[in-house]
Motif scaffolding. Structure first.
Motif, short mmCIF file in Angstrom:
data_model
loop_
_atom_site.label_atom_id
_atom_site.label_comp_id
_atom_site.label_asym_id
_atom_site.label_seq_id
_atom_site.Cartn_x
_atom_site.Cartn_y
_atom_site.Cartn_z
N THR A 5 72.44 20.80 101.89
CA THR A 5 72.71 20.10 100.50
C THR A 5 73.24 21.72 99.74
O THR A 5 72.43 22.65 99.62
CB THR A 5 71.62 19.71 100.05
N ASN A 6 74.27 21.35 98.96
CA ASN A 6 74.55 22.44 98.08
C ASN A 6 73.62 22.28 96.61
O ASN A 6 73.79 21.19 96.21
CB ASN A 6 76.01 22.26 97.63
N THR A 14 81.58 23.38 101.68
CA THR A 14 81.08 22.55 102.35
C THR A 14 80.46 23.02 103.69
O THR A 14 80.80 24.08 103.97
CB THR A 14 82.22 21.31 103.00
N THR A 45 81.74 31.51 91.91
CA THR A 45 81.04 30.84 91.15
C THR A 45 81.77 29.63 90.88
O THR A 45 82.93 29.55 91.05
CB THR A 45 81.01 31.47 89.92
N SER A 53 82.23 27.18 92.98
CA SER A 53 82.87 26.31 94.06
C SER A 53 81.61 26.03 95.27
O SER A 53 80.78 27.09 95.43
CB SER A 53 83.75 27.44 94.78
N GLY A 54 81.34 24.89 95.64
CA GLY A 54 80.40 24.76 96.48
C GLY A 54 81.08 24.37 97.95
O GLY A 54 81.76 23.09 98.04
N ARG A 71 67.67 23.42 99.91
CA ARG A 71 67.04 23.66 98.53
C ARG A 71 65.60 23.91 98.51
O ARG A 71 64.76 23.27 99.25
CB ARG A 71 67.37 22.62 97.47
N ILE A 109 79.82 33.31 98.92
CA ILE A 109 79.21 31.93 98.35
C ILE A 109 78.79 32.44 96.75
O ILE A 109 78.84 31.60 95.89
CB ILE A 109 78.27 31.28 99.12
N ARG A 110 77.81 33.26 96.96
CA ARG A 110 77.24 33.69 95.65
C ARG A 110 78.12 34.09 94.68
O ARG A 110 78.07 33.80 93.56
CB ARG A 110 76.47 35.11 95.84
N GLN A 157 72.10 29.94 93.66
CA GLN A 157 73.42 29.37 93.36
C GLN A 157 73.67 29.90 92.00
O GLN A 157 72.95 29.60 91.30
CB GLN A 157 73.23 27.75 93.17
#
Length: 176
Positions: free
Chosen positions: A128-129, A71, A66, A68-69, A99, A62-63, A174
């Motif tokens: 939550t992204n 689900t 870059t 892309s969020g 967050r 995920i890190r 993020q």
């Protein structure tokens, strides 16, 4: 006749044949309980470390990915693909992503939100992204069955339902 019976009783009392069987009968259950506890603890430790490893690998992806969020379902599926030792992972894994401000400290609920197999699927507690450069906390909680539920270690690790809750928590930022 009674003299011969009395002699047999005295000879039986002096005989040492079978004395090892008495020690075996007394000590074998203790050794068996120790071995069952050790095996149960080892298997739970393997499942816990595989869950932590898979969460770390997925968060690393995920890190590095870059822009892309992913689900909730994509992250859950990726964690389950990496975790090979948790049975029915997709139904026994609950994710929570929050967050956080890097300046105020981490405020996570004390108990992880694990899936209860007896209830309908619960909605995600919070997922939550975050925006770019935001600190995110991801916590995964998996429910597993003890291998030896009647052993003392299986009873000690299990919750009220007889299941073991494993959780892994990680933090990441993020990337923009």
């Amino acid at each position: 006749m009674t003299r011969r019976a009395w002699d047999n009783i005295l000879r039986f009392r002096r005989s040492e044949e079978g004395s090892l069987v008495v020690e075996f009968v007394i000590l074998f259950p203790l050794y068996l309980a120790f071995i069952l506890c050790a095996v149960e603890y080892a298997l739970v430790t393997v499942k816990q470390s595989m869950l932590e490893r898979s969460v770390d690998l997925v968060v690393r992806d995920i890190r590095l990915g870059t822009g892309s969020g992913p689900t909730h379902d994509q992250i859950k599926e990726a964690i389950c693909e990496q975790t090979l030792v948790i049975d029915d992972c997709s139904n026994n894994l609950q994710l929570e992503m929050i967050r956080q401000s890097a300046f105020t400290g981490v405020t996570l609920p004390a108990e992880p939100d694990c899936t209860d197999r007896s209830e309908e699927a619960k909605p995600v507690r919070e997922f939550t992204n975050g925006p770019p450069n935001e600190l995110m906390i991801l916590r995964a909680c998996a429910i597993v069955d003890p291998v030896f539920p009647t052993s003392s270690m299986g009873r000690a690790l299990a919750n009220d339902d007889g299941l073991i809750a494993l959780s892994a928590t990680t933090a990441f930022v993020q990337e923009p």
